[in-house]
Scaffold this active site. Structure first.
Site, mmCIF file in Angstrom:
data_model
loop_
_atom_site.group_PDB
_atom_site.id
_atom_site.type_symbol
_atom_site.label_atom_id
_atom_site.label_comp_id
_atom_site.label_asym_id
_atom_site.label_seq_id
_atom_site.Cartn_x
_atom_site.Cartn_y
_atom_site.Cartn_z
ATOM 1 N N LYS A 1 0.826 -1.220 0.000
ATOM 2 C CA LYS A 1 0.000 0.000 0.000
ATOM 3 C C LYS A 1 0.856 1.264 0.000
ATOM 4 C CE LYS A 1 -1.814 -0.661 4.148
ATOM 5 N NZ LYS A 1 -1.215 -1.871 4.667
ATOM 6 N N ARG B 1 -7.748 1.408 10.556
ATOM 7 C CA ARG B 1 -7.393 0.007 10.787
ATOM 8 C C ARG B 1 -8.389 -0.683 11.717
ATOM 9 N NH1 ARG B 1 -1.455 0.672 9.775
ATOM 10 N NH2 ARG B 1 -0.429 -1.318 9.898
ATOM 11 N N ARG C 1 13.190 -3.308 10.459
ATOM 12 C CA ARG C 1 12.263 -2.751 11.449
ATOM 13 C C ARG C 1 11.953 -3.808 12.496
ATOM 14 N NH1 ARG C 1 7.358 -0.134 8.015
ATOM 15 N NH2 ARG C 1 6.170 -1.142 9.649
ATOM 16 N N ARG D 1 1.014 -8.930 13.794
ATOM 17 C CA ARG D 1 0.390 -7.932 12.908
ATOM 18 C C ARG D 1 -0.651 -8.583 11.990
ATOM 19 N NH1 ARG D 1 5.480 -5.388 10.206
ATOM 20 N NH2 ARG D 1 4.105 -3.826 9.273
ATOM 21 N N ARG E 1 12.268 -7.089 4.164
ATOM 22 C CA ARG E 1 12.290 -5.625 4.040
ATOM 23 C C ARG E 1 13.403 -5.037 4.899
ATOM 24 N NH1 ARG E 1 6.657 -2.497 4.609
ATOM 25 N NH2 ARG E 1 6.773 -3.042 6.797
HETATM 26 P P1 AMP Z 1 2.563 0.435 9.165
HETATM 27 O O1 AMP Z 1 3.825 1.099 8.747
HETATM 28 O O2 AMP Z 1 1.328 1.017 8.529
HETATM 29 O O3 AMP Z 1 2.606 -1.079 9.017
HETATM 30 O O4 AMP Z 1 2.393 0.745 10.737
HETATM 31 C C1 AMP Z 1 3.376 0.356 11.672
HETATM 32 C C2 AMP Z 1 2.764 0.254 13.059
HETATM 33 O O5 AMP Z 1 2.239 1.528 13.454
HETATM 34 C C3 AMP Z 1 1.579 -0.709 13.188
HETATM 35 O O6 AMP Z 1 1.993 -2.049 13.381
HETATM 36 C C4 AMP Z 1 0.887 -0.133 14.422
HETATM 37 O O7 AMP Z 1 1.586 -0.449 15.618
HETATM 38 C C5 AMP Z 1 1.044 1.361 14.209
HETATM 39 N N1 AMP Z 1 -0.080 1.906 13.403
HETATM 40 C C6 AMP Z 1 -0.014 2.455 12.153
HETATM 41 N N2 AMP Z 1 -1.224 2.844 11.742
HETATM 42 C C7 AMP Z 1 -2.083 2.554 12.743
HETATM 43 C C8 AMP Z 1 -3.497 2.704 12.905
HETATM 44 N N3 AMP Z 1 -4.269 3.232 11.938
HETATM 45 N N4 AMP Z 1 -4.037 2.279 14.086
HETATM 46 C C9 AMP Z 1 -3.287 1.771 15.071
HETATM 47 N N5 AMP Z 1 -1.958 1.580 14.973
HETATM 48 C C10 AMP Z 1 -1.358 1.961 13.815
#
Ligand code: AMP
Length: 218
Positions: free
Chosen positions: A13, A88, A160, A171, A127
């Site tokens: 995404k 989310r 990461r 996740r 990654r």
């Molecule tokens: P991402 O880079 O989008 O995979 O986000 C990394 C981490 O940030 C996720 O595993 C969550 O811990 C937190 N996070 C990002 N977006 C959200 C969201 N909309 N709601 C809750 N936690 C989020």
């Protein structure tokens, strides 16, 4: 355009949102990026969020909603945006609806990216990212020409903490439990398009632009 990109972690995404933002002159709003920035800067919010993120858990709704509210308050962002990784949860989606209504905005489309679980695990575990300039790589599909150093700035690349196996499993479980219900949430509103996210970045992008062309408002 005003878009939401939905899908499990690792479906691509963020990469596609960068390309759409560049082509359409709109802004990517990635709650993950905003949270990582807060963690790097050791803000109060960042310190609160770090523990959840390291374990692959969701940061509380109120925190992420506040971040998105602040971005959409910027008139330039409100003109065109791609929400990447937000909403989310159903409460986040409901709150997004409220914020958009308040500002007289509406979503053009919600795109649901689909990739098999096996491919997602491969993508996430390979990654790597640069802690200095935030460039991202993949050990097999998009390696740095400088091996374990960043092509752009020469910094040593890192994995990461939430791309490590245990956090990836968490996740994906949380995605199924809390985020996948958003598919029917937006389907019922007739706002959802599905997109096959497997394959090369360019091929996925070509299909995505075809879908977007059908929903672009004049
Ligand atoms: P991402 O880079 O989008 O995979 O986000 C990394 C981490 O940030 C996720 O595993 C969550 O811990 C937190 N996070 C990002 N977006 C959200 C969201 N909309 N709601 C809750 N936690 C989020």
């Amino acid at each position: 355009m005003q878009l939401v990109f939905l899908g499990a972690p690792g479906v691509g995404k963020g990469t596609q949102a960068d390309k759409v933002a560049a082509q359409y002159g709109s802004h990517k709003i990635s709650t993950g990026d905003l949270l990582r920035e807060a963690v790097r800067n050791q803000t109060t919010l960042g310190l609160q969020a770090k523990g959840y993120m390291d374990q692959g858990k969701l940061v509380p709704d109120s925190v992420v909603i506040g971040l998105v509210r602040a971005k959409l308050a910027d008139p330039d962002y409100a003109k065109g945006f791609i929400l990447d990784g937000f909403p989310r949860t159903v409460p986040q989606a409901e709150e997004l609806g409220t914020v958009l209504n308040e500002r007289g905005l509406r979503l053009d489309r919600v795109i649901n990216f689909k990739v098999s679980r096996e491919d997602i695990v491969k993508r996430l575990s390979g990654r790597r990212s640069c802690p200095k300039c935030q460039a991202t790589y993949h050990v097999d599909f998009a390696p740095s020409k400088k091996g374990s150093l960043c092509d752009r700035c020469g910094e040593a690349l890192i994995q990461r903490s939430d791309d490590q196996r245990e956090a990836v499993e968490t996740r994906l479980r949380i995605y199924e439990e809390q985020t996948a219900p958003l598919i029917s949430f937006y389907e019922k509103k007739n706002m959802l398009s599905h997109l096959d996210g497997a394959g090369a970045v360019e091929a996925v992008y070509q299909n995505l632009t075809k879908v977007l062309a059908a929903y672009k408002t004049a």
